[in-house]
Scaffold this motif. Structure first.
Motif, PDB file in Angstrom:
ATOM      1  N   UNK A   1       0.848  -1.192   0.000  1.00  0.00           N
ATOM      2  CA  UNK A   1       0.000   0.000   0.000  1.00  0.00           C
ATOM      3  C   UNK A   1       0.884   1.243   0.000  1.00  0.00           C
ATOM      4  N   UNK A   2       0.892   1.965  -1.096  1.00  0.00           N
ATOM      5  CA  UNK A   2       1.733   3.160  -1.204  1.00  0.00           C
ATOM      6  C   UNK A   2       0.891   4.424  -1.364  1.00  0.00           C
ATOM      7  N   UNK A   3      -0.282   4.272  -1.974  1.00  0.00           N
ATOM      8  CA  UNK A   3      -1.138   5.440  -2.229  1.00  0.00           C
ATOM      9  C   UNK A   3      -1.833   5.901  -0.941  1.00  0.00           C
ATOM     10  N   UNK A   4      -2.283   7.120  -0.960  1.00  0.00           N
ATOM     11  CA  UNK A   4      -2.992   7.678   0.206  1.00  0.00           C
ATOM     12  C   UNK A   4      -4.478   7.327   0.132  1.00  0.00           C
ATOM     13  N   UNK A   5      -4.767   6.039   0.315  1.00  0.00           N
ATOM     14  CA  UNK A   5      -6.137   5.548   0.210  1.00  0.00           C
ATOM     15  C   UNK A   5      -6.968   5.970   1.426  1.00  0.00           C
ATOM     16  N   UNK A   6      -8.223   6.314   1.186  1.00  0.00           N
ATOM     17  CA  UNK A   6      -9.151   6.568   2.305  1.00  0.00           C
ATOM     18  C   UNK A   6     -10.487   5.855   2.087  1.00  0.00           C
ATOM     19  N   UNK A   7     -11.047   5.398   3.201  1.00  0.00           N
ATOM     20  CA  UNK A   7     -12.303   4.656   3.178  1.00  0.00           C
ATOM     21  C   UNK A   7     -13.314   5.358   4.081  1.00  0.00           C
ATOM     22  N   UNK A   8     -14.602   5.032   3.892  1.00  0.00           N
ATOM     23  CA  UNK A   8     -15.672   5.746   4.580  1.00  0.00           C
ATOM     24  C   UNK A   8     -16.696   4.783   5.174  1.00  0.00           C
ATOM     25  N   UNK A   9     -17.057   5.045   6.414  1.00  0.00           N
ATOM     26  CA  UNK A   9     -18.121   4.301   7.085  1.00  0.00           C
ATOM     27  C   UNK A   9     -18.959   5.326   7.855  1.00  0.00           C
ATOM     28  N   UNK A  10     -20.043   4.884   8.467  1.00  0.00           N
ATOM     29  CA  UNK A  10     -20.769   5.816   9.335  1.00  0.00           C
ATOM     30  C   UNK A  10     -20.386   5.542  10.778  1.00  0.00           C
ATOM     31  N   UNK A  11     -20.832   6.416  11.645  1.00  0.00           N
ATOM     32  CA  UNK A  11     -20.531   6.239  13.070  1.00  0.00           C
ATOM     33  C   UNK A  11     -21.189   4.976  13.615  1.00  0.00           C
ATOM     34  N   UNK A  12     -22.137   4.399  12.861  1.00  0.00           N
ATOM     35  CA  UNK A  12     -22.867   3.212  13.309  1.00  0.00           C
ATOM     36  C   UNK A  12     -22.378   1.928  12.638  1.00  0.00           C
ATOM     37  N   UNK A  13     -21.424   2.038  11.724  1.00  0.00           N
ATOM     38  CA  UNK A  13     -20.954   0.860  10.989  1.00  0.00           C
ATOM     39  C   UNK A  13     -20.308  -0.134  11.946  1.00  0.00           C
ATOM     40  N   UNK A  14     -20.430  -1.398  11.621  1.00  0.00           N
ATOM     41  CA  UNK A  14     -19.886  -2.452  12.473  1.00  0.00           C
ATOM     42  C   UNK A  14     -18.363  -2.336  12.608  1.00  0.00           C
ATOM     43  N   UNK A  15     -17.861  -2.689  13.788  1.00  0.00           N
ATOM     44  CA  UNK A  15     -16.431  -2.569  14.089  1.00  0.00           C
ATOM     45  C   UNK A  15     -15.554  -3.412  13.167  1.00  0.00           C
TER      46      UNK A  15
ATOM     47  N   UNK B   1      -4.318  -0.372   5.335  1.00  0.00           N
ATOM     48  CA  UNK B   1      -4.741   1.005   5.009  1.00  0.00           C
ATOM     49  C   UNK B   1      -4.521   1.925   6.213  1.00  0.00           C
ATOM     50  N   UNK B   2      -4.826   1.424   7.400  1.00  0.00           N
ATOM     51  CA  UNK B   2      -4.624   2.208   8.616  1.00  0.00           C
ATOM     52  C   UNK B   2      -5.878   2.947   9.042  1.00  0.00           C
ATOM     53  N   UNK B   3      -6.191   2.864  10.332  1.00  0.00           N
ATOM     54  CA  UNK B   3      -7.440   3.452  10.827  1.00  0.00           C
ATOM     55  C   UNK B   3      -7.463   4.978  10.700  1.00  0.00           C
ATOM     56  N   UNK B   4      -6.284   5.611  10.607  1.00  0.00           N
ATOM     57  CA  UNK B   4      -6.265   7.065  10.355  1.00  0.00           C
ATOM     58  C   UNK B   4      -6.909   7.408   9.023  1.00  0.00           C
ATOM     59  N   UNK B   5      -6.944   6.429   8.134  1.00  0.00           N
ATOM     60  CA  UNK B   5      -7.477   6.675   6.792  1.00  0.00           C
ATOM     61  C   UNK B   5      -8.900   6.158   6.629  1.00  0.00           C
ATOM     62  N   UNK B   6      -9.550   5.981   7.770  1.00  0.00           N
ATOM     63  CA  UNK B   6     -10.957   5.597   7.762  1.00  0.00           C
ATOM     64  C   UNK B   6     -11.746   6.790   8.285  1.00  0.00           C
ATOM     65  N   UNK B   7     -12.626   7.298   7.457  1.00  0.00           N
ATOM     66  CA  UNK B   7     -13.424   8.468   7.857  1.00  0.00           C
ATOM     67  C   UNK B   7     -14.771   7.995   8.389  1.00  0.00           C
ATOM     68  N   UNK B   8     -15.174   8.585   9.490  1.00  0.00           N
ATOM     69  CA  UNK B   8     -16.451   8.229  10.085  1.00  0.00           C
ATOM     70  C   UNK B   8     -17.465   9.326   9.803  1.00  0.00           C
TER      71      UNK B   8
ATOM     72  N   UNK C   1      -5.380  15.546  -1.585  1.00  0.00           N
ATOM     73  CA  UNK C   1      -4.451  14.589  -2.198  1.00  0.00           C
ATOM     74  C   UNK C   1      -4.689  13.145  -1.816  1.00  0.00           C
ATOM     75  N   UNK C   2      -5.816  12.872  -1.172  1.00  0.00           N
ATOM     76  CA  UNK C   2      -6.130  11.474  -0.832  1.00  0.00           C
ATOM     77  C   UNK C   2      -6.859  10.807  -2.000  1.00  0.00           C
TER      78      UNK C   2
END
Lengths: 477, 477
Positions: A176-190, A201-208, A233-234
């Motif tokens: 993983x080299x790119x600045x990937x980001x993913x999206x969930x809601x505050x209610x999404x399963x853990x 990917x890293x939890x820093x790159x998960x947007x709630x 740039x993400x």
């Protein structure tokens, strides 16, 4: 027993005893405390420290089963189990799984048991039809379904396939080299956060993304966040929308989220782990409106469709994206059928290589109930939940947190958080029912999740009375 | 059947029929062609295109089982199954798994069935003792064991835990940013490459170390490669050593590799998926010499220990490294036992959240055979393989590729690759036996993997005669 094996005739005898043992269990299940009452270490202390050198009799194993193991069981199949999400099963499922254990087939590729692969393909196409899923999720089109163990694994599979689509298989090769980001809601399963971590990917790159009053993801905020990330740039690559969030049964707006994903080139995974089964009934299908915009979708027959754990169904719209991500073909697995390209090798559709013949239990369930029988029970569960919600609403001491869209009722006693937890623990410790809690808008909520195979109106009614009476007793203390 | 459920009394009746069906299957198993003879699409064509609306009878399901499914089964439990690796099972395992299906317990955390967690802990400690594993792998010490589905998942789990140890949990947070590199041998199972890809490391960062004449990893080359990578700014973090490689049954020198790993601060994972079961017998334990230097170790009772798929045992020396990597605790799973820290919650030891009660089948197997019975069968399998190797060695037409260390014999006809594949296909198409091939030193080798529950000397002898006769017939064509 010179060669230590049970003979087929011993198996017939012991096997039939175990069939009776299971039937007895279901006939007596209401006599057990739903939540196990043992303390930590209580079971393990009763088990010998050392393994047996000599063979032991079946009788002694079943005696320990009754005396040591059973007190440590929390009875998921009890009609008074309302905790977490259902994980229901049924007699045809138990028997389908028994046939699978008996055959002992390992269906990693088509050649290692063609029927294991082809029955799975057909049954998952059936299910797509039963739930009016878009054509693209069928094997006869560009996609197809595969049985996974859990929705957690489906989430991981979707995240990794999405990662590879976004990076053109570059992450599989270079990491993983790119600045990937993913999206969930505050209610999404853990499990989604866990998947994002596991996939590098890293939890820093998960947007709630925040939710509305019904606990559904707000698409306006999703779009805003994606735009912001892009201008920083993400590379937004993945969104998870949920039909029936675990905590709150929130229903994310699939169509609106799907349109954003399609415009922004994000993989949309729909997690319908529990609520997915409701799509059997036309009157609940509006919750999946827009699902044709999704890249992958999963739901768990092992939750609410009378099929024993583990059995998660994972569909994709484009199977080649999945196969390109997960396929590896060492020499020792090469064979004519695979090389011909005429077959599916399901090991290329998921994390594991080996696979159990799990389609059998699903096939047994669908055939023994028929679509009609499955619909009947789903409707009954939803009705019971609506009744329970009405009782809560009519009570002066309790309140609903949100209108229940299906079979999960989130409610609370009108006093404080501490009292609610005390109430829950007291009911659970009584052994008469088992339910769990969550937090909604920062406050403790009690969750009544209705979906066990043998739950009837009388159980729900008794439990509501128990909750009310326990609350009254605790208020007087 | 007003409510569509089977009643307990119908379950008793149908269940007993299925027990008999399974017993009949084992009594007649030698009559089936081992490798299924259906063509691609032949099974699926016989299955209805659409799901049944109405409930169907059990009788009709079992009729289709016999007529449609059985011809598409490759009989892994046949005594003449010598393909890939064994995936054997046994009657006590089938019954243990039946009890698990009957209880329908989901053991994700201790509280959801204390007995599921505590029996697993105890049985895995038993197994550690049965195999003379180092103390650190026991739950009573710093480590412990957990049941995974497959060795592939164990590999992924080990890779991710190693990644987090090397990056101080930074990859979980920020994603894979460091130049991590991992090491396997040219004979390591393909699941390791798959794990390296899935974990976001990238296959470019997986180094393949060459092997010696016995197909064992060369530790001198490993050390050289690690040094080279370090001086090029890479961070070596993970090595997989194998006890019994899939292709060739190579035995990597664990002690030497472990010393290098310890010096270089690399996580050592030992994959003993098949051969691990041999550690039940003291005379085979030299293959694991040095295992106390490993961080994790896995083997599959579902391969060679009479336990039905899926059941992989994964041990770690330091459980907190594992738990720190995989733990996530949402509000809806919080409970008193977890908060007290007095219990294991196995969902923190692996990828999935949900888990089946798989310890039961292992417990049934260990108790019904006793350590003695298990040792008896492992020794018999190894003896049969040695006999087979002697016959090959004594034949003028065939040759051994390498002396078999345990139960896998790699051999070939002295003619060319094409002839060997033709020979294998002809034997497999006869339905009388099923074995597979690999490549060793660039040449096709045939693999005779001996380890099914009911394989006796007579089966191996007949198969050797069949192979010889088929070769003679093909030579004359």
């Amino acid at each position: 027993m010179k060669n230590y094996h049970l003979s087929p005739s011993q198996f017939r005898e012991e096997g039939k005893k175990i069939i009776d043992w299971i039937a007895d269990y279901y006939e007596n299940i209401e006599k057990y405390p739903v939540l196990s009452q043992v303390e930590p270490g209580e079971v393990i202390e009763k088990l010998p420290n050392n393994p047996p050198q000599k063979a032991e009799s079946f009788e002694s194993i079943m005696k320990d089963m009754d005396e040591i193991i059973m007190p440590g069981i929390t009875h998921w199949q009890s009609p008074n189990f309302y905790a977490y999400f259902p994980s229901n099963t049924s007699f045809p499922s138990i028997l389908g799984d028994l046939v699978s254990s008996g055959l002992g087939v390992q269906g990693m590729i088509w050649a290692t048991s063609p029927a294991a692969t082809e029955l799975e393909t057909r049954v998952l196409d059936w299910l797509a039809e039963m739930m009016d899923m878009p054509e693209k999720f069928k094997s006869t089109s560009s996609g197809g379904g595969v049985i996974q163990d859990t929705a957690s694994t489906s989430a991981l599979t979707a995240v990794i396939a999405a990662r590879e689509r976004a990076t053109k298989l570059e992450s599989n090769k270079s990491g993983v080299r790119q600045k990937l980001v993913a999206y969930v809601s505050s209610q999404t399963h853990s499990s989604l956060e866990k998947a994002i971590k596991m996939a590098g990917i890293g939890s820093d790159n998960l947007r709630t993304i925040d939710v509305d009053a019904t606990f559904a993801m707000r698409p306006d905020l999703l779009e805003e966040q994606i735009q912001g990330d892009k201008s920083n740039g993400f590379l937004p690559f993945f969104v998870c929308a949920t039909i029936g969030t675990t905590s709150s049964n929130g229903m994310d707006p699939i169509r609106k989220i799907g349109e954003i994903c399609n415009n922004q080139n994000c993989w949309l995974h729909v997690d319908a782990a529990m609520a997915g089964t409701a799509m059997l009934c036309p009157e609940f299908r509006h919750f999946k409106d827009g699902v044709e915009l999704a890249d992958s979708y999963c739901f768990n027959p092992h939750k609410w469709m009378f099929t024993n754990f583990d059995c998660d169904v994972f569909w994709v719209g484009n199977r080649s994206e999945l196969i390109n991500t997960f396929s590896i073909l060492p020499e020792y697995l090469k064979n004519k059928a695979t090389e011909s390209g005429a077959v599916f090798d399901y090991r290329d559709w998921h994390v594991q290589l080996g696979r159990r013949f799990r389609a059998l239990k699903l096939w047994f369930v669908i055939r023994q109930y028929g679509v009609e029988g499955l619909q009947y029970h789903i409707r009954k569960h939803v009705e019971m939940a609506r009744d329970f919600a009405r009782w809560v609403d009519a009570s002066s001491d309790f309140e609903l947190m949100v209108d229940p869209p299906l079979n999960l009722v989130c409610f609370r006693h009108k006093s404080d958080d501490e009292f609610n937890l005390k109430l829950m623990n007291a009911v659970n410790e009584s052994g008469k029912a088992f339910f769990t809690h969550t937090k909604m808008n920062g406050r403790i909520a009690l969750r009544m999740s209705i979906g066990q195979t043998h739950t009837e109106e009388r159980h729900v009614k008794q439990t509501w009375e128990l909750i009310q009476n326990t609350a009254k007793k605790l208020s007087l203390l």
